[in-house]
Design an enzyme around this catalytic site. Sequence first.
Site, PDB file in Angstrom:
ATOM      1  N   GLU A  81       0.849  -1.195   0.000  1.00 24.66           N
ATOM      2  CA  GLU A  81       0.000   0.000   0.000  1.00 24.66           C
ATOM      3  C   GLU A  81       0.885   1.245   0.000  1.00 24.66           C
ATOM      4  OE1 GLU A  81      -3.459   1.941   2.889  1.00 24.66           O
ATOM      5  OE2 GLU A  81      -2.009   0.514   3.702  1.00 24.66           O
ATOM      6  N   HIS A  82       1.787   1.334   0.963  1.00 26.26           N
ATOM      7  CA  HIS A  82       2.737   2.444   1.069  1.00 26.26           C
ATOM      8  C   HIS A  82       4.157   1.912   0.851  1.00 26.26           C
ATOM      9  CE1 HIS A  82      -0.335   4.942   3.169  1.00 26.26           C
ATOM     10  NE2 HIS A  82      -0.659   3.800   3.754  1.00 26.26           N
TER      11      HIS A  82
END
Length: 440
Positions: A334-335
């Site tokens: 996601e990040h």
Amino acid sequence: MNKNVSFWELDTLSLAQQEQLLQRTEADLSSYIEQVTPIIEQVRLGGDNALAELTNRFDGSDLTPGQLRVTEAEFDVAATLVDEKTLTAIRFAADNIRRYHEAQKPGEMTMQEVRTGSFVGERFLPIPSVACYVPRGKGSFPSVLLMNAIPALVAGVKRTIVLTPPGADGSVDAATLVACREIGISAVYKCGGAQAVAAVAYGTESLPRCSKIVGPGSPWMVAAKQLLAARIDPGIPAGPSESIVFADSSVDGALAALDLLIEAEHGPDSSAYLVTTSREVAEQAIAALPEHWADMSDLRVEYSATVLCGPMGGVVLASDMDQAFDFINAYAPEHLQILSRDPWQYLGRIENAGEVLLGQHSPSTLGNFVLGCNAVLPTSGAAATVSPLGVMDFMKFMSVAYVTESGYPEMAEQAQVLATYEGFDGHANAVSERRQKYLK
């Protein structure tokens, strides 16, 4: 709590063990689906009464069905509870988020001439309605409200509502209400989890049925969205937080440890890895974590230690850059933070990530709150095929075509050949010579 940080050396792991590192807490939703199925049915049959009963049961509140929607008086009270510094930060973030998403918005229509006299294009329109979900169980998230709702407003969605769980006293997080008022949203409802998804999928006496729901949430919410996907667009997969921090040998491992804690502190169901090819950086990071934990609350220490000392977090040592980025791309985080004095050298290696934050001055904290790029990002490996939340998640386009009298003959000739080959007589006749006798 045992704080032995998990250390994974890829060269010593079997393929099955490496595969296990790619798993997330919501990889298997079967048990959650079993639990949320009766909740969904209860809301479908019982409407507001069921929604209030479930909200009280799961959130510890004492709401009546008539109290599900936040009142103007509650907005007014919230405004008195938020200090000027927080209000300034909300406005700063909202301005950046709006600027970023306004640049994403397409024009009303595009058109191109593919052949002389034959034109094709798209007309862009907002979707009719959306429910923006703002979680609360592990914190208060006005930033999530801004990330969810501003691109919908920029897109021109006619009905944008907000769903968020109440506290035990029945109130909604004050800063979230202030953020709603700042950007022009007045329809806020006190409900969360699977029951909130069901409410906007079916509609209740108070809550309107919506076309789409967006926003991160618990595995129970994710399971409900999966079950109700035929009734409401579930949006991008946005489950528990996850991140990878990549650090090369040019940076201090203690800095990597500092950034590793950003997503790890969201909750015990999060996932967070530091990936490096430097054993020294790995050792520095592990050694620095206790110092960083000393400046965090007990709750955030508990959450992040659970992640970093468990099977879905910790420090990953790769033998070389190829192995490191093969792991990162397989994980599709996601990040993704890239810590290096020269971070741009690695951007071309990255194929799968919800967002990439480059350099020592771009921690996920900035992306999560104020940079402007959207922090509602695909989780559970979906970043391999899914993009961050943006204006186009709240828009659709219809194809538009126009053929002139001069452009028609060439198009008709070629279309008739294919229609005849595929055996569609009506198609072929519609572009045959018989059409001419009906044209004026």
